[in-house]
Design a protein around this motif. Structure first.
Motif, mmCIF file in Angstrom:
data_model
loop_
_atom_site.group_PDB
_atom_site.id
_atom_site.type_symbol
_atom_site.label_atom_id
_atom_site.label_comp_id
_atom_site.label_asym_id
_atom_site.label_seq_id
_atom_site.Cartn_x
_atom_site.Cartn_y
_atom_site.Cartn_z
ATOM 1 N N ILE A 11 0.855 -1.184 0.000
ATOM 2 C CA ILE A 11 0.000 0.000 0.000
ATOM 3 C C ILE A 11 0.889 1.230 0.000
ATOM 4 C CG2 ILE A 11 -1.758 1.282 1.264
ATOM 5 C CD1 ILE A 11 -2.549 -1.440 2.537
ATOM 6 N N LEU A 12 0.767 2.031 -1.031
ATOM 7 C CA LEU A 12 1.525 3.271 -1.114
ATOM 8 C C LEU A 12 0.681 4.365 -0.484
ATOM 9 C CD1 LEU A 12 4.067 4.649 -2.122
ATOM 10 C CD2 LEU A 12 2.911 5.051 -4.288
ATOM 11 N N GLY A 13 1.173 4.924 0.615
ATOM 12 C CA GLY A 13 0.396 5.915 1.346
ATOM 13 C C GLY A 13 0.956 7.306 1.196
ATOM 14 N N SER A 16 3.385 8.192 7.049
ATOM 15 C CA SER A 16 3.256 6.979 7.850
ATOM 16 C C SER A 16 1.869 6.830 8.470
ATOM 17 C CB SER A 16 4.334 6.930 8.930
ATOM 18 O OG SER A 16 4.241 8.049 9.783
ATOM 19 N N SER A 19 -0.504 5.651 5.830
ATOM 20 C CA SER A 19 -0.164 4.275 5.455
ATOM 21 C C SER A 19 -0.628 3.285 6.516
ATOM 22 C CB SER A 19 1.340 4.138 5.244
ATOM 23 O OG SER A 19 1.760 4.926 4.157
ATOM 24 N N TYR A 20 -0.426 3.617 7.791
ATOM 25 C CA TYR A 20 -0.907 2.744 8.872
ATOM 26 C C TYR A 20 -2.419 2.584 8.793
ATOM 27 C CZ TYR A 20 3.616 3.111 11.313
ATOM 28 O OH TYR A 20 4.930 3.054 11.666
ATOM 29 N N ASP A 36 8.225 -1.249 9.420
ATOM 30 C CA ASP A 36 8.646 -0.117 8.600
ATOM 31 C C ASP A 36 9.973 -0.406 7.912
ATOM 32 O OD1 ASP A 36 6.430 1.447 9.258
ATOM 33 O OD2 ASP A 36 7.388 2.185 11.085
#
Length: 82
Positions: A11-13, A16, A19-20, A36
């Motif tokens: 998953i490209l967020g 952070s 993304s989480y 990470d």
């Protein structure tokens, strides 16, 4: 590389936190963990944590100690402790 593993979702967020949250939303298991890019896990990390959770059902989460790997002469970042 991670895309070659069928059981791992890549998953490209947008940072952070995003993304989480995207990872939590995409998850479908009983438990979730994060690894990470700059993390290093000992071989038995998950086994130790899972055993503790299953032996103590009143506990909702576990965390681990942090260890810094810094170049010689570098200081631990402000706000962090040894």
């Amino acid at each position: 590389m991670v895309q070659s593993y069928k059981d791992i979702k890549y998953i490209l967020g947008k940072g952070s936190g995003a993304s989480y949250n995207a990872g939590i939303d995409a998850g479908n298991g009983e438990l979730i963990t994060f690894l990470d890019y700059d993390d290093f896990w000992k071989k038995n990390k998950l086994t130790v944590q899972l055993n503790y959770l299953y032996q103590h059902p009143e506990i909702e989460y576990v965390i681990a100690k942090m260890r810094y790997f810094l170049e010689p002469g570098c200081n631990i970042p402000p706000g962090c402790r040894e």
